[in-house]
Design an enzyme around this catalytic site. Structure first.
Site, mmCIF file in Angstrom:
data_model
loop_
_atom_site.group_PDB
_atom_site.id
_atom_site.type_symbol
_atom_site.label_atom_id
_atom_site.label_comp_id
_atom_site.label_asym_id
_atom_site.label_seq_id
_atom_site.Cartn_x
_atom_site.Cartn_y
_atom_site.Cartn_z
ATOM 1 C CG HIS B 27 47.909 30.781 23.276
ATOM 2 N ND1 HIS B 27 46.615 30.694 22.792
ATOM 3 C CD2 HIS B 27 48.059 32.068 23.687
ATOM 4 C CE1 HIS B 27 46.012 31.866 22.927
ATOM 5 N NE2 HIS B 27 46.862 32.721 23.455
ATOM 6 N N PRO B 116 39.553 32.816 31.088
ATOM 7 C CG PRO B 116 37.389 33.563 31.435
ATOM 8 C CD PRO B 116 38.164 32.352 31.009
ATOM 9 C CG ASN B 186 56.359 30.017 31.144
ATOM 10 O OD1 ASN B 186 56.253 31.171 31.536
ATOM 11 N ND2 ASN B 186 55.365 29.390 30.524
ATOM 12 C CB ILE B 188 57.831 33.994 29.597
ATOM 13 C CG1 ILE B 188 59.246 33.401 29.587
ATOM 14 C CG2 ILE B 188 57.634 34.975 28.441
ATOM 15 C CD1 ILE B 188 60.351 34.411 29.588
ATOM 16 C CG HIS B 261 51.718 33.682 25.447
ATOM 17 N ND1 HIS B 261 51.373 32.738 26.383
ATOM 18 C CD2 HIS B 261 50.601 34.459 25.271
ATOM 19 C CE1 HIS B 261 50.112 32.946 26.766
ATOM 20 N NE2 HIS B 261 49.628 33.982 26.103
ATOM 21 C CD GLU B 403 33.334 40.096 48.110
ATOM 22 O OE1 GLU B 403 34.494 40.071 47.644
ATOM 23 O OE2 GLU B 403 33.018 40.763 49.115
ATOM 24 C CG PHE B 429 30.189 44.132 47.885
ATOM 25 C CD1 PHE B 429 30.723 45.322 47.411
ATOM 26 C CD2 PHE B 429 29.796 44.079 49.208
ATOM 27 C CE1 PHE B 429 30.870 46.432 48.249
ATOM 28 C CE2 PHE B 429 29.933 45.173 50.052
ATOM 29 C CZ PHE B 429 30.468 46.354 49.569
ATOM 30 C CG HIS B 453 21.647 44.425 52.215
ATOM 31 N ND1 HIS B 453 21.479 43.107 52.617
ATOM 32 C CD2 HIS B 453 21.744 45.146 53.363
ATOM 33 C CE1 HIS B 453 21.498 43.043 53.938
ATOM 34 N NE2 HIS B 453 21.641 44.257 54.418
ATOM 35 C CG HIS B 465 28.006 49.318 51.491
ATOM 36 N ND1 HIS B 465 29.186 49.982 51.290
ATOM 37 C CD2 HIS B 465 28.292 48.308 52.357
ATOM 38 C CE1 HIS B 465 30.147 49.409 52.008
ATOM 39 N NE2 HIS B 465 29.633 48.394 52.657
ATOM 40 N NE ARG B 512 19.471 47.492 56.086
ATOM 41 C CZ ARG B 512 19.715 48.667 56.629
ATOM 42 N NH1 ARG B 512 19.552 49.762 55.920
ATOM 43 N NH2 ARG B 512 20.128 48.769 57.877
#
Lengths: 654, 654
Positions: B27, B116, B186, B188, B261, B403, B429, B453, B465, B512
């Site tokens: 890059h 990431p 930048n 872009i 890029h 989270e 979650f 849970h 859930h 739970r």
């Protein structure tokens, strides 16, 4: 303010609280706090018809704060949707129409399944995008067919989720003026005062994203203030956040305390609440005057519904093709095919790009975009232009580096109906939007997700960019087609299958690298999930090679190599495991006969996905560690994806 | 400005670009655009010692824009880290010290693995939290042992990711004044101008979150401006975003174009660039004056390093226990045990809560929090108070409903070292923070994630859930311990194992609902992953029942029931599949002998995770569809998790 309104709001409060008490489970806090918002929206503002909850031009409503389900169900009941008092009494019970969190497609009047926070606002953004886009594409002079608002009710939790930021940025950038989000601003979160976790200035935040921001004081009783704010928001060109200052658990002794969020009121507190609200009746007793109030509000909406139906009937006669596009459940597949010849080499992302154009050509209502990787994913539509605030008819959406926000918006677009949306990123970054794929699967929504760069063959970008476990992890998800085509032929077949799929999302997984187009895939029965790509000569093969995607051609080459030593194997291409698993036993047995235990599965991904096919006696050439940075071809060799290694593995079997 | 600085910046630019050209991958855009920022930070501001890259009190630097790896490697090389010119020439090659994106623990001087997007800023927030917390806990009058800044370099993409919003809200709320984020502004993005995807006002956005915002114009050449902004940011109590206006691909003919890029410069463009920068040499040729410039900057940092070492030596003598806590790689496990008696019923989330306190008691450096579910997850430490801006010594962090931001911060805390962090949410979650678990696994970081849970037994909250596929999907991830204990005994064993784990994250999965404490689990060898919980009487059992978590006691009961009919089975508890898979074949064969093919696995989760153990002839009682809303006990029965169903399934086997 008319007192009847306040009484009706209190009816909602009591009904919701009583549902929760009876269920011994639920969230009274929002039910008491947000009832004025919900009431004002439904009775004073929104257009809908309880007898036709799927009315195409209804105002949309997303309860992003899905824990407010009791409030929503009470509201739907009183608005005469097909939800009886008995349904309310069965709140949160197995099989009832009133599950713990709202589920679209199950409870009439519920426009989106919510509960996982932040996604509701994302879906509302998608709905508002759909409204804007379809209006630009399909309205005609004198035919303002698509013309409605999208409302969402969000809690503090929704606004803490990062996906809400992605969503509001999309809405701000596209100037979705008909999106109005009401914030149940009670300043309490589950673990205590919001200030423990947040010091954010929402007014500044939303303005930064190109929104208007309005505030309503004393929202527990200020119905007129709420109504005026919504009406003001309707007049502006920007999306609007209306922060309504409410009290969590309003009227109960625990008002303003985080403990009222998620536990039923006890009998004493229920009594105190009834006293505070001056509510005389027994649980589930609804005064006739209250029913009357709601009935009058609903009746007033009838005229606009009928007017629209009349308009649409005329539209259908005048523009039959457009009307068909807007109402058909699946996509046309005429012209969706591979134009590559066997022996050519082409990356499936490239082959997919051509199919994508073909689908777009056959279906003007098809659109979508990428999370800032369109050029790599090969998902830019060559015609149709860009979707922007100024050109809402455009078909290419620049979602920015917002995978999750994109995915929730795609779900919203598909929930809206009329159009059908796809979105893409690198497969490895599907981790970012996984929760939205799950919600699409739960909602039985045919969203098309595309993940390119599907293995360690990504190469130089290294392990952070190389999917390993993603294939297995998505294959474990219920009601999702994970499709990993072997070549251009299977890719075209995948697109035809996705176009015809109504009730589940698809994840199309494509290769970065070029792959040979095979002869054997030309008539690929991809809807069966797996099929015999190359049969053994013997009646009972010496073994079975199973593969998907970029490893299929290796399996085929290994078969030829093994044949030189008179090892006669069958090759099975398995582009879509879950579809294969859904086939009748007889078909599965035909493809993978129990008696043949000499099986080798080959895929550059976690082996977990293949255990079920190879059994204890088979072998898997998979990738059960992270990738590395280096030349893709070198890397795949180093990880054992060679004809020699496959041959050697087969030889090791008994 | 001294001209030598500008020349040194150009050296970085040319070196980076030549690395990319040689690798034919990388890059150049950020390498050319952000070199002035990186240079100023490293040479004019940061304290570090290339001879001791792990120096505890060094300033931290996170290249959140991980695609700028070439720039970072060039910088590390010129700053005399153990990274040779040959290493640079091997950029992005298999096995080199210079992989495609920065990898901590692999390349000296790299403080976090990035790539990431958005996670880098989250980790930087965690590092700054760690600095603030540890300083409050461990500094003593006269011993300012922990006192450094944390810097991050972010791109436009980082700031579009929702996780960046969660992260900046945490930083703002905790007033992390020593966190300084430099924005390579930048305008872009990969697919084109940023304005296609964003209209966000970053100044307003960051101020809304409690940050200071500074801007540096003409950042391509304005080194002094960058330096002054950083020095100003150091003086304020709030975290600061410094937006440095740069040009993507500065100096190349493609400057300002998104195509620069992610693709190497061609020869012509490289020539034009060299001309523009007045750069005379051959690729990889570094003028002696440039080396001199960097050497002088590095030499200046030596004094503060030595001063600190001296201070720390004194601290160790004076406060030996504190020094030990700060430097030990694992956690003490004295007192970590179950105090429940066999036959008692207790949810593993509750049992885990007690172990969590025990770990905290034995380890003052242990802390963490929840994503607004502490009361449900049972992860609030009973002592230690709250971590806030005013009480940074507090051990309970209210992460809010964030989270993903939480998970990246936990990784940052553990990267920082000195402390060890845990974080919790509902297992379902975990989908929201999955990408951060992956990065922890890749970085070999012992972050403790807790998901409570853990199954459809969640009940009334319904399918949104109820985790179904999460267990399988995390088990497919390399280098992650997924631990699902059967009862309080296995939970305590899990905590002891996690405390001693150095090089991988753990995901502890708790129930739970209450579960019986078993006799058979008292000495659970959990580090072996799976073990014989109850042996058959026969030499060769009639079958094997495998289970994990809340289903183990059902398997045990089913065994007793089967015994009444003289079906004599073994029960295997499998709390941690990946640990079992890592055992020697002999052990695995001892637990699951190949000859016994009558196997039934029982778990309320996707069956995919169990295929490998049951083979083609066994059966799995799993959950391969979504859950439902209803009473948890009713629901688990409806889904077939009963003793009767297990018994019947065993009977069906041959």
């Amino acid at each position: 303010m008319v007192n009847q309104d306040q009484i009706a709001v209190n009816a909602l409060r009591m009904l919701g609280v009583d549902m929760i008490s009876r269920a011994k489970s639920g969230h009274p806090g929002i039910t008491l706090g947000a009832a004025p918002i919900a009431y004002t929206l439904f009775e004073k503002v929104m257009q809908f018809n309880p007898a036709d909850p799927a009315w195409f031009n209804r105002d949309r409503f997303v309860l992003s704060a899905g824990y407010g389900s009791a409030l929503l169900y009470a509201l739907l009941h009183l608005n005469e949707f097909q939800l009886s008092l008995d349904d309310l009494k069965a709140f949160r019970q197995l099989g009832s129409k009133t599950p713990g969190h709202p589920e679209t497609g199950w409870t009439p009047g519920v426009d989106a399944s919510t509960g996982p926070l932040g996604q509701g606002i994302g879906m509302a953004v998608g709905m508002a995008m759909a409204e804007r886009h379809l209006a630009a594409l399909y309205n005609r002079p004198g035919y303002s067919l698509i013309d409605h608002h999208t409302y969402a009710l969000v809690g503090d939790g929704d606004l803490m989720e990062g996906v809400s930021q992605e969503a509001i940025n999309l809405a701000g950038n596209y100037q979705l003026g008909k999106l109005i989000v009401l914030h149940d601003a009670n300043h309490i979160s589950l673990d205590g005062p919001l200030s423990d976790a947040s010091c954010e200035n929402q007014a500044q935040r939303f303005c930064a994203a190109g929104w208007d921001y309005l505030e309503v004081e004393a929202g527990d009783t200020n119905l007129l203030g709420i109504e005026q704010a919504i009406k003001k928001a309707q007049t502006t060109a920007k999306p609007t956040l209306i922060a309504v200052q409410t009290t969590l658990g309003y009227g109960s002794p625990l008002a303003g305390d985080h403990r009222v969020h998620g536990a039923p009121l006890n009998t004493t507190d229920r009594e105190a609440l009834a006293k505070f609200l001056d509510w005389p009746g027994q649980p589930f007793e609804i005064p006739a005057t209250v029913r009357q109030t709601f009935a009058e509000a609903v009746a007033k909406k009838q005229a606009s519904y009928e007017k629209w139906q009349h308009l649409f009937a005329k539209y259908q006669r005048r523009f039959p093709q457009a009307a068909r596009e807007l109402t058909q459940a699946t996509l046309a597949i005429n012209g969706v095919q591979s134009n590559y010849q066997p022996g050519e080499w082409v990356a499936t992302r490239q082959a997919s790009a051509e199919n994508l154009q073909q689908v777009a050509s056959a279906n003007p209502q098809f659109w979508g975009g990428a999370a800032d990787l369109a050029s790599s994913n090969k998902t830019k539509l060559t015609t149709g232009g860009h979707f922007t605030a100024a050109t809402p008819q455009g078909k290419n959406v620049s979602f920015g580096v917002r995978e999750f926000g994109m995915a929730t918006a795609l779900n919203g677009i598909n929930l809206h109906g009329g159009g059908r949306a796809f979105g893409s990123t690198f497969l490895v970054f599907s981790d970012y939007f996984r929760a939205a794929v799950r919600l699409a699967a739960l909602m039985k929504l045919p969203t098309i997700f595309i993940g390119s760069h599907d293995s360690i063959a990504v190469g130089e970008d290294g392990p952070t960019h190389e999917p390993v476990e993603q294939l297995a992890s998505f294959r474990a998800m219920p009601n999702l087609d994970v499709i990993r085509p072997a070549d251009a032929n299977e890719t075209a077949a995948a697109w035809r299958m996705m176009a015809k799929t109504k009730h589940r999302p698809s994840l199309l997984v494509t290769s970065r690298q070029a792959l040979p187009v095979l002869n054997e895939t030309i008539e690929a029965p991809i809807e069966r999930g797996g099929y015999i790509l190359a049969e053994a000569k013997k009646q009972i093969p010496d073994g079975i090679l199973l593969a998907a995607g970029s490893e299929v051609h290796l399996a085929l080459a290994a078969k030829r190599e093994l044949m030189k030593d008179n090892i006669d194997v069958r090759v099975v291409s398995m582009p879509c495991q879950n579809r294969f698993d859904e086939q009748p036993l007889a078909y599965r047995e035909q493809i993978l006969p129990s008696q043949i235990e000499n099986r080798v599965a080959i895929e550059m991904g976690a082996s977990q996905a293949w255990d079920k096919y190879v059994g204890l006696k088979g072998k898997i050439l998979g990738v059960d560690r992270f990738g590395l940075s280096g030349d893709g071809t070198e890397l795949t060799k180093a990880y054992g994806f060679t004809i020699e290694k496959i041959v050697a593995t087969v030889r090791e079997l008994p």
